[in-house]
Design a protein around this motif. Sequence first.
Motif, PDB file in Angstrom:
ATOM      1  N   TRP A 104       9.087 -44.485 -17.256  1.00 51.03           N
ATOM      2  CA  TRP A 104       7.456 -44.175 -17.019  1.00 51.03           C
ATOM      3  C   TRP A 104       7.307 -42.487 -17.663  1.00 51.03           C
ATOM      4  CZ3 TRP A 104       3.034 -46.081 -16.742  1.00 51.03           C
ATOM      5  CH2 TRP A 104       1.772 -45.434 -16.171  1.00 51.03           C
ATOM      6  N   GLU A 105       8.257 -41.638 -17.127  1.00 50.19           N
ATOM      7  CA  GLU A 105       8.258 -40.289 -17.440  1.00 50.19           C
ATOM      8  C   GLU A 105       8.220 -40.308 -19.164  1.00 50.19           C
ATOM      9  OE1 GLU A 105       8.856 -40.825 -13.581  1.00 50.19           O
ATOM     10  OE2 GLU A 105       9.974 -41.392 -15.208  1.00 50.19           O
ATOM     11  N   ASP A 106       9.198 -40.824 -19.584  1.00 52.42           N
ATOM     12  CA  ASP A 106       9.266 -40.840 -21.216  1.00 52.42           C
ATOM     13  C   ASP A 106       8.102 -41.560 -21.802  1.00 52.42           C
ATOM     14  OD1 ASP A 106      11.870 -39.759 -21.390  1.00 52.42           O
ATOM     15  OD2 ASP A 106      12.733 -41.496 -21.213  1.00 52.42           O
ATOM     16  N   ILE A 110       5.099 -39.230 -24.465  1.00 49.03           N
ATOM     17  CA  ILE A 110       5.005 -39.704 -25.622  1.00 49.03           C
ATOM     18  C   ILE A 110       3.347 -39.710 -25.743  1.00 49.03           C
ATOM     19  CG2 ILE A 110       4.840 -41.471 -27.559  1.00 49.03           C
ATOM     20  CD1 ILE A 110       7.641 -42.447 -26.285  1.00 49.03           C
ATOM     21  N   VAL A 111       2.689 -40.472 -24.786  1.00 47.60           N
ATOM     22  CA  VAL A 111       1.209 -40.528 -24.994  1.00 47.60           C
ATOM     23  C   VAL A 111       0.597 -39.085 -24.772  1.00 47.60           C
ATOM     24  CG1 VAL A 111      -0.947 -41.423 -23.740  1.00 47.60           C
ATOM     25  CG2 VAL A 111       1.120 -42.856 -24.062  1.00 47.60           C
ATOM     26  N   LYS A 322      -0.478 -49.380 -19.188  1.00 48.72           N
ATOM     27  CA  LYS A 322      -0.961 -50.390 -18.361  1.00 48.72           C
ATOM     28  C   LYS A 322      -0.072 -51.683 -18.067  1.00 48.72           C
ATOM     29  CE  LYS A 322      -5.722 -49.285 -18.638  1.00 48.72           C
ATOM     30  NZ  LYS A 322      -7.186 -49.851 -18.940  1.00 48.72           N
ATOM     31  N   THR A 323       0.433 -51.982 -19.414  1.00 50.27           N
ATOM     32  CA  THR A 323       1.383 -52.978 -19.463  1.00 50.27           C
ATOM     33  C   THR A 323       2.856 -52.454 -18.848  1.00 50.27           C
ATOM     34  OG1 THR A 323       0.225 -53.904 -21.350  1.00 50.27           O
ATOM     35  CG2 THR A 323       2.709 -54.485 -20.856  1.00 50.27           C
ATOM     36  N   ALA A 341       1.221 -52.146  -6.277  1.00 48.83           N
ATOM     37  CA  ALA A 341       0.036 -51.927  -7.233  1.00 48.83           C
ATOM     38  C   ALA A 341       0.443 -51.175  -8.598  1.00 48.83           C
ATOM     39  CB  ALA A 341      -1.176 -51.318  -6.487  1.00 48.83           C
ATOM     40  N   PRO A 342       0.205 -51.693  -9.760  1.00 50.55           N
ATOM     41  CA  PRO A 342       0.492 -50.693 -10.795  1.00 50.55           C
ATOM     42  C   PRO A 342       0.297 -49.355 -10.754  1.00 50.55           C
ATOM     43  CG  PRO A 342      -0.932 -52.273 -11.659  1.00 50.55           C
ATOM     44  CD  PRO A 342      -0.547 -52.601 -10.196  1.00 50.55           C
ATOM     45  N   VAL A 343       1.023 -48.178 -11.047  1.00 54.70           N
ATOM     46  CA  VAL A 343       0.791 -46.934 -11.334  1.00 54.70           C
ATOM     47  C   VAL A 343      -0.269 -46.940 -12.331  1.00 54.70           C
ATOM     48  CG1 VAL A 343       1.399 -44.698 -11.942  1.00 54.70           C
ATOM     49  CG2 VAL A 343       2.831 -45.914 -10.490  1.00 54.70           C
ATOM     50  N   ARG A 344      -1.466 -45.824 -12.187  1.00 54.99           N
ATOM     51  CA  ARG A 344      -2.597 -45.514 -12.985  1.00 54.99           C
ATOM     52  C   ARG A 344      -2.221 -44.250 -13.422  1.00 54.99           C
ATOM     53  NH1 ARG A 344      -4.555 -50.538 -13.469  1.00 54.99           N
ATOM     54  NH2 ARG A 344      -5.305 -51.437 -11.460  1.00 54.99           N
ATOM     55  N   TRP A 345      -2.514 -44.130 -14.973  1.00 54.09           N
ATOM     56  CA  TRP A 345      -2.140 -42.963 -15.787  1.00 54.09           C
ATOM     57  C   TRP A 345      -3.791 -42.567 -16.112  1.00 54.09           C
ATOM     58  CZ3 TRP A 345      -3.667 -41.444 -20.805  1.00 54.09           C
ATOM     59  CH2 TRP A 345      -3.036 -40.302 -21.189  1.00 54.09           C
ATOM     60  N   SER A 346      -3.595 -41.053 -16.116  1.00 53.36           N
ATOM     61  CA  SER A 346      -4.959 -40.272 -16.448  1.00 53.36           C
ATOM     62  C   SER A 346      -4.608 -38.931 -17.316  1.00 53.36           C
ATOM     63  CB  SER A 346      -5.718 -39.993 -15.354  1.00 53.36           C
ATOM     64  OG  SER A 346      -5.227 -39.360 -14.503  1.00 53.36           O
TER      65      SER A 346
END
Length: 346
Positions: A104-106, A110-111, A322-323, A341-346
């Motif tokens: 997830w960190e990688d 990138i994003v 999200k995937t 619950a999946p982690v949310r990114w912002s």
Amino acid sequence: MGTTIRIGVIGCGFYAQNHLNAWRDLAPFGAALTAVCDVDPAKAKAAGETFGVPWYTDVKAMLATEKLDAVDIVTRQDTHRAIAETTIAHGVSTIVQKPFAPTWEDATAIVDAARKAGVWLAVHENFRFQAPLRAVRKVIDSGAIGEPSWARITFRTGFDVYKTQPYFLDEEKLVIADVGVHVLDVSRFLLGDVSRISCEIQRRNPRVKAEDDTATMLLRHESGAVSVVEATYEARRADDWFPETLLEIEGPRGSIIVTAGCKMKLTSDGKATTSDIGAPLLSWTSHPWHVSQEGAMGACRHFLDCLQRGVPAETRGEDNLKTYALVDAAYKAAAEHRAVAPVRWS
């Protein structure tokens, strides 16, 4: 023909051949395959000679020499972050093969890099671009079955994936990370985002290092819909449908059932129709890989169109997180024996 987009492909291995052929076939629509790169000189040279473009063994050398609008990274996931950060730093639009990254960190790094640099970024998540799944999405959008409330999405095969990708045997994470990510993305594509996921994993092949050559997942979508998502490389059946994704979707007005051979049975208000929703074979596709290969072509076509119009891709980096979060949540759910619950990114 739209604006010409000059493309460099990084990685010339087994699956990259589908990307290379797709970009070549999209030349009449504005794709210009300009250069290829692989750390293996033999693979790089073979691809360069086959597709008639310069070949490189160093990404930075390719970026310094060639004037590229976009790169398509088709390498092992453990290389994605370093390569993507390099291409983003050069201001080049970047497509990254799934899985997006090992962690997830990688993936978020990138994003973040693309967002800060203002660089267009997409993930080559191609199942949703397969003709059968686009046909299903079109039916849902038509309202023929009403809003979907339940689904089963299945990828079950005993096809020897280890023959062409022997490194699968030594992966720490296997079926969810490799093909489960595709079917989880399909569940999002067809039923919307997910609020929680449960998962049971199995290792049915003693040769496999990972604990998951089989995964059975239960998803609760934000819409209230529920889906069962299945993935395995250890099915044993005479009528193996590799690499097709089969599904059933139900709504208040009817249902959609996709069976082997890309057949769709649609029931709407009590009336049933059956149709062939497969795509014709391309010159470079072959059975049984043609369904997957056609999906790669569809993804590249979509990316080209988005690049030409200057709009985000469906599978832009932010959306694909999200995937990716669902993959991480599935592994956590399996380990902790609970819904996650999946982690949310912002």
